[in-house]
Design an enzyme around this catalytic site. Structure first.
Site, PDB file in Angstrom:
ATOM      1  N   LYS A   1     -11.398 -25.136  22.488  1.00 66.50           N
ATOM      2  CA  LYS A   1     -11.918 -25.813  23.674  1.00 66.50           C
ATOM      3  C   LYS A   1     -13.400 -25.489  23.898  1.00 66.50           C
ATOM      4  O   LYS A   1     -13.794 -24.335  23.719  1.00 66.50           O
ATOM      5  CB  LYS A   1     -11.088 -25.320  24.877  1.00 66.50           C
ATOM      6  CG  LYS A   1     -11.360 -26.007  26.170  1.00 66.50           C
ATOM      7  CD  LYS A   1     -10.729 -25.239  27.332  1.00 66.50           C
ATOM      8  CE  LYS A   1     -11.481 -23.966  27.623  1.00 66.50           C
ATOM      9  NZ  LYS A   1     -11.128 -23.298  28.882  1.00 66.50           N
TER      10      LYS A   1
ATOM     11  N   LYS B   1      -8.011 -14.320  26.971  1.00 69.33           N
ATOM     12  CA  LYS B   1      -9.191 -13.605  27.496  1.00 69.33           C
ATOM     13  C   LYS B   1      -9.047 -12.109  27.303  1.00 69.33           C
ATOM     14  O   LYS B   1     -10.011 -11.418  26.969  1.00 69.33           O
ATOM     15  CB  LYS B   1      -9.417 -13.928  28.973  1.00 69.33           C
ATOM     16  CG  LYS B   1      -9.958 -15.322  29.188  1.00 69.33           C
ATOM     17  CD  LYS B   1     -10.430 -15.532  30.614  1.00 69.33           C
ATOM     18  CE  LYS B   1     -10.941 -16.948  30.819  1.00 69.33           C
ATOM     19  NZ  LYS B   1     -11.284 -17.241  32.192  1.00 69.33           N
TER      20      LYS B   1
ATOM     21  N   LYS C   1     -17.831 -22.737  28.776  1.00 68.14           N
ATOM     22  CA  LYS C   1     -19.145 -22.318  29.267  1.00 68.14           C
ATOM     23  C   LYS C   1     -19.396 -20.846  29.008  1.00 68.14           C
ATOM     24  O   LYS C   1     -20.517 -20.378  29.047  1.00 68.14           O
ATOM     25  CB  LYS C   1     -19.337 -22.667  30.746  1.00 68.14           C
ATOM     26  CG  LYS C   1     -18.324 -22.059  31.702  1.00 68.14           C
ATOM     27  CD  LYS C   1     -18.706 -22.388  33.143  1.00 68.14           C
ATOM     28  CE  LYS C   1     -17.584 -22.939  33.981  1.00 68.14           C
ATOM     29  NZ  LYS C   1     -16.398 -22.096  34.116  1.00 68.14           N
TER      30      LYS C   1
END
Ligand code: TYM
Length: 337
Positions: free
Chosen positions: A197, A114, A200
């Site tokens: 992966k 991230k 969302k």
């Protein structure tokens, strides 16, 4: 009879819930809810660790809670609440931060991934400390089992390390939790990029994720565009070149509860077009009752908020007790009653 095991899990209201969230996590919460004493939380304080829109946080928080119930969680068995309604989560997170080593946090792969996507100046300390808040969520309820997808495995290992260090330093206080990861569908991959992966928060392509509130024709369109390969052979495979077909089969298997041989036999001799349409149909039929129930729940003005208020009140009782124990163990002067 022995007491049911305490279970805790949550989803961040950081985007539209995907079939990955459903298959990897929520589905198993629902299927096994009668066995456990479970807390299912909408972890809103986690959703502010990356840049986000304050105007949509409330809506998304309510939406995630409604989807928990629409997917089948019942308040007869589960305590459903919002993390920020129980302030002991952030309080405990601070106490745990003080016994967590920086080396442990720097090793977290989700932090590395991230933070790599953000400008250095935009990487908040909250993103680094995120797994400590997650450990606090879990440890606050003396949780034994944490039903999650495969991507959360490392965070739960860290929660165990933190609990063990706390217990060793201050005396037995926390239950040591264990991850509960489904055998099938623990890592649903992106339809457009089957080696990453399904997430969302990925908004680069509209064909990446299938959302729980997608209309049937959108679901079909997304599956028709799913990346496959040129081998025309419908089989499970660990080969990255075949990740697209493997992912479609995994979704199908998870939602139809068949074994791998049964799934392969079902598709033997069929083409990729057929595979995509059939997987889309299974997903559409899985989502149909969830979407219907969701619309009913949202139409009942104030219902979700009432469920969340009751859930927070129940959660608070356990949370208050744990934080009082922790403060006592850590040597704080407790206020006079
Ligand atoms: P989050 O919000 O990213 O995801 C929620 C749950 O969905 C699972 N999941 C998936 N499973 C299979 N395939 C996928 N593509 C997929 N994407 C997501 C996740 O593993 C997770 O179970 N840090 C957590 C939220 C959290 C939490 C907690 C979880 C905060 N505190 C305490 C358990 C216990 C997260 O970001 O999940």
């Amino acid at each position: 009879m022995t007491n049911p095991k305490r279970v805790f899990s949550g989803v961040q209201p950081s985007g539209n819930l995907t079939i990955g969230n459903y298959i990897g996590a929520i589905r198993q919460w629902v299927e096994r809810q009668q066995e456990f004493d479970a807390c299912y939380c909408v972890v809103d304080a986690h959703a502010i660790t990356v840049p986000y829109e304050p105007q949509t946080l409330q809506t998304k928080t309510r939406e995630v809670a409604a989807l928990y119930l629409a997917a089948g969680l019942s308040t007869d068995y589960a305590t459903v609440f919002v993390q920020s309604h129980v302030p002991q989560h952030t309080e405990l997170a601070w106490y745990l931060t003080c016994i967590t080593s920086l080396g442990w946090l720097n090793r977290m792969t989700q932090f590395k991934d991230k933070s790599a996507r953000l400008e250095t100046e935009m990487i908040g300390a909250g993103l680094l400390n995120y797994p400590v808040l997650m450990a606090a969520d879990i440890l606050l309820y003396q949780t034994e089992l944490v039903p999650v997808g495969d991507d959360q495995r490392q965070h739960i290992e860290l929660a165990r390390d933190i609990a063990q260090r706390f217990n060793a330093t201050f005396g037995e206080t926390f239950t040591i939790p264990a991850a509960m990861i489904p055998l099938e569908g623990a890592r649903v991959m992106g339809l457009d990029t089957p080696t990453t992966k399904m997430s969302k928060s990925t908004t680069d392509s509209q064909y990446h994720a299938v959302y729980l509130l997608d209309e049937p024709d959108t679901v079909l369109k997304k599956f028709k565009r799913a990346v496959t390969d040129s081998l025309a052979d419908i089989r499970f495979s660990a080969d990255p070149e075949r990740a697209g077909v493997n992912n479609l089969l995994t979704i199908f298997q998870a939602l139809t509860h068949q074994n791998a041989e049964g799934v392969e036999a079902h598709f033997a001799g069929k083409g990729y077009g057929h595979l995509k349409t059939e997987v889309a149909e299974v997903v559409i039929e899985t989502l149909r009752p969830i979407q219907q129930h969701y619309a009913e729940l949202m139409a009942e003005g104030g219902y979700i908020d009432r469920v969340l208020a009751e859930g927070a009140a129940k959660a608070q009782v356990i949370a208050t007790q744990t934080v009082a124990d922790v403060k006592g163990r850590m040597g704080f002067l407790l206020p006079a009653l």
